[in-house]
Enzyme design. Structure first.
Site, PDB file in Angstrom:
ATOM      1  N   HIS B  51       0.810  -1.219   0.000  1.00 19.08           N
ATOM      2  CA  HIS B  51       0.000   0.000   0.000  1.00 19.08           C
ATOM      3  C   HIS B  51       0.843   1.269   0.000  1.00 19.08           C
ATOM      4  O   HIS B  51       0.328   2.352   0.226  1.00 19.08           O
ATOM      5  CB  HIS B  51      -0.931   0.032   1.220  1.00 19.08           C
ATOM      6  CG  HIS B  51      -1.991  -1.008   1.164  1.00 19.08           C
ATOM      7  ND1 HIS B  51      -2.859  -1.254   2.189  1.00 19.08           N
ATOM      8  CD2 HIS B  51      -2.315  -1.897   0.193  1.00 19.08           C
ATOM      9  CE1 HIS B  51      -3.675  -2.234   1.857  1.00 19.08           C
ATOM     10  NE2 HIS B  51      -3.353  -2.640   0.659  1.00 19.08           N
ATOM     11  N   ILE B  58       1.021   7.003   0.442  1.00 19.80           N
ATOM     12  CA  ILE B  58       0.489   5.926   1.262  1.00 19.80           C
ATOM     13  C   ILE B  58      -0.992   5.777   0.983  1.00 19.80           C
ATOM     14  O   ILE B  58      -1.741   6.760   1.010  1.00 19.80           O
ATOM     15  CB  ILE B  58       0.688   6.226   2.763  1.00 19.80           C
ATOM     16  CG1 ILE B  58       2.154   6.502   3.061  1.00 19.80           C
ATOM     17  CG2 ILE B  58       0.181   5.073   3.606  1.00 19.80           C
ATOM     18  CD1 ILE B  58       2.376   7.133   4.416  1.00 19.80           C
ATOM     19  N   CYS B  59      -1.388   4.554   0.695  1.00 17.12           N
ATOM     20  CA  CYS B  59      -2.801   4.287   0.485  1.00 17.12           C
ATOM     21  C   CYS B  59      -3.384   3.794   1.798  1.00 17.12           C
ATOM     22  O   CYS B  59      -3.247   2.628   2.142  1.00 17.12           O
ATOM     23  CB  CYS B  59      -2.975   3.244  -0.617  1.00 17.12           C
ATOM     24  SG  CYS B  59      -4.677   2.777  -0.861  1.00 17.12           S
ATOM     25  N   LEU B  60      -3.966   4.698   2.542  1.00 17.89           N
ATOM     26  CA  LEU B  60      -4.506   4.352   3.849  1.00 17.89           C
ATOM     27  C   LEU B  60      -5.800   5.140   4.007  1.00 17.89           C
ATOM     28  O   LEU B  60      -5.791   6.357   3.859  1.00 17.89           O
ATOM     29  CB  LEU B  60      -3.488   4.712   4.932  1.00 17.89           C
ATOM     30  CG  LEU B  60      -3.813   4.345   6.380  1.00 17.89           C
ATOM     31  CD1 LEU B  60      -3.923   2.844   6.543  1.00 17.89           C
ATOM     32  CD2 LEU B  60      -2.736   4.877   7.311  1.00 17.89           C
TER      33      LEU B  60
END
Lengths: 392, 120
Positions: B51, B58-60
């Site tokens: 991610h 950041i893929c959050l």
């Protein structure tokens, strides 16, 4: 600048006060609750904080339950606790630091020395006194059961602090700044603080005999309850009507529509939060708050919200130059080739510039596809080379 | 802000990462922009995670408009990222990382991530 923080307690003899103080702070702004409101999901926030959150996404910030501003209720008990704690904090912390310095084994309660005038309080059992205080404050609240009169009376708390401030050698700490001095000097010293919110000990002594209703009543009789503002359905309003509304309210009417909407929403939040407060501010103070908002949040809305106002976003301090040039690279390319074409087209007869555009578009298209091929994956179908940025 | 993974996760053992927080005027109503920053000295790589794109994005969900809540703070964001790293078993970049990094011209907040993978 020294900012009070729950972690201050970790360095003292009573680190367990850190979570106590954290619990007295709003989870959104991290400051002590200012006009705490309880949501229908039973979470408590500052009035302004929760109103801003609900304006933004209509959900409780803690549990994400949908909620409405109309369903918020005041949480007076929390306000009283916070007020009392804030008054107690300086002397509490000086006490906790003092103990640390002297590495004394004495507990704070054992230091309590009874004031001569407090003959009624001739018990050393803290639980009993606390209970009695509680009953007293309860009684006083029953006797003034109107909504207005429920303003917190921090008297009890200050008394508790004042009692604890006396130690064996006849000196006492100021309940506001925690400075230690002779008992008699405290009264004079307290007058120097001049804080409207902090009741001086003179008042305290009086109010012990007189019912505390009087103290609460005098400060509030002349104040008429502040009005609340209704929310607007902005999508139904034309620009002119919206501007008129803003000028009626006496707030700035400058800026693009998106800013007007947000400014109006912020003003409603400020006014309604103020209406919740037990210590309402004047309109001038609220206008100053709105001005602060306008110069921080409002300014970024004005530049980013309005797509036409590109100059504003370029001028912004945090302008992302690389992203901008990448984003508009096709436009730039377009302009460059157009300029080149006009040079060529000057010699040939031209109609209205549209053929040049077509050529440019084709060129751009070709260049991107060839770039994809060079970068690899030529054997795969074209659709798969389009990156799926949503993919994670 | 430097963070480390405290667990003995072999992927991130003995590594320290640098995070950049950017706060808008509307914080905490709006989420901060949080990315990993690669540095050479001291060595601060961008952690290898399905991610985390190699440009540090950041893929959050926590960092997007949908997952953000005003009660979050720098500490809770760091802890979420730490737990995201420590729970990871795949030392790899997200699918389409190269393409994304090359083509992306948006800032992290404006990228429309789809949070479909609940396993990591």
């Amino acid at each position: 600048m020294d900012v009070a923080d729950p972690s201050d307690w970790l360095k003292t003899t009573v680190p367990k006060l850190a979570p106590v103080e954290s619990a007295l702070r709003c989870q959104v702004c991290k400051d002590f609750f200012d006009t705490p409101m309880i949501t229908s999901c039973s979470h408590t926030f500052c009035s302004l904080c929760i109103r801003r959150c609900l304006t933004n996404d209509g959900k409780c910030p803690v549990c994400r339950t949908a909620d409405q501003e109309l369903r918020l209720r005041r949480n007076w008990t929390v306000q009283e606790i916070v007020d009392a704690f804030q008054i107690a904090r300086p002397s509490l912390s000086s006490l906790a630091m003092l103990e640390l310095n002297h590495s004394s084994v004495e507990k704070p309660t054992s230091k309590r020395k009874l004031d001569d005038t407090d003959l009624e309080e001739d018990t050393d059992d803290p639980i009993v006194t606390v209970q009695r205080r509680k009953t007293r404050s309860h009684d006083s609240r029953l006797s003034n059961s109107t909504d207005q009169a429920t303003a917190p009376s921090p008297n009890e708390a200050v008394q508790a602090v004042a009692d604890e401030n006396h130690n064996g050698n006849g000196s006492a700490a100021c309940p506001i700044c925690g400075q230690r001095m002779k008992e008699e000097a405290v009264f004079l010293h307290l007058d120097t603080h001049n804080e409207p919110d902090a009741p001086s000990q003179h008042n305290l002594r009086k109010s012990r005999r007189a019912p505390s209703v009087e103290v609460v009543g005098t400060s509030r009789t002349n104040v008429k309850p502040p009005e609340r503002l209704p929310q607007l359905n902005y999508s139904l309003m034309k620009d002119v009507a919206l501007r008129k509304k803003l000028s009626e309210l006496g707030i700035p009417t400058t800026g693009p529509r998106s800013l007007l909407v947000r400014r109006h929403a912020e003003w409603i939040n400020i006014v309604n939060a103020n209406a919740d407060s037990s210590r309402p501010k004047s309109k001038r103070e609220m206008l100053r708050e709105l001005d602060i908002w306008d110069r921080s949040t409002g300014r970024s809305i004005a530049s980013s919200g309005n797509e036409l106002n590109n100059a504003g976003s370029i001028m912004r301090k945090d302008f992302d130059g690389a992203a901008w040039s990448a984003n508009h690279s096709s436009d730039f390319q377009d302009l460059i080739s157009k300029a080149r074409n006009t040079g060529r087209a000057d010699s040939s007869p031209r109609k209205n510039g549209s053929p040049a555009n077509v050529i440019v578009e084709q060129e751009n298209h070709e260049s991107t596809t060839s770039a994809q091929l060079i970068d690899g994956l030529p054997e795969r179908p074209a659709s798969s080379t389009i990156p799926n940025s949503d993919d994670t | 802000m430097d963070i480390r993974v405290l667990d003995p996760n072999p992927i991130y053992l003995d590594q320290t990462f640098r995070l950049r927080f950017r706060f808008s005027n509307n914080y905490p109503i709006e989420s901060p922009e949080v990315t990993f920053i690669p540095l050479t000295s001291p060595p601060r790589p961008v952690p290898l995670h399905p991610h985390v794109y190699s440009n540090g994005y950041i893929c959050l969900d926590l960092l997007g408009a949908s997952g953000w809540s005003p009660v979050q703070n720098v500490e809770s964001v760091c802890m979420s990222i730490q737990s995201m790293l420590t729970g990871n078993v795949k030392a790899e970049r997200p699918p389409g990382d190269e393409d994304f990094v090359r083509r992306n011209t948006l800032r992290p907040r404006d990228v429309n991530f789809v949070y479909e993978d609940a396993t990591v």
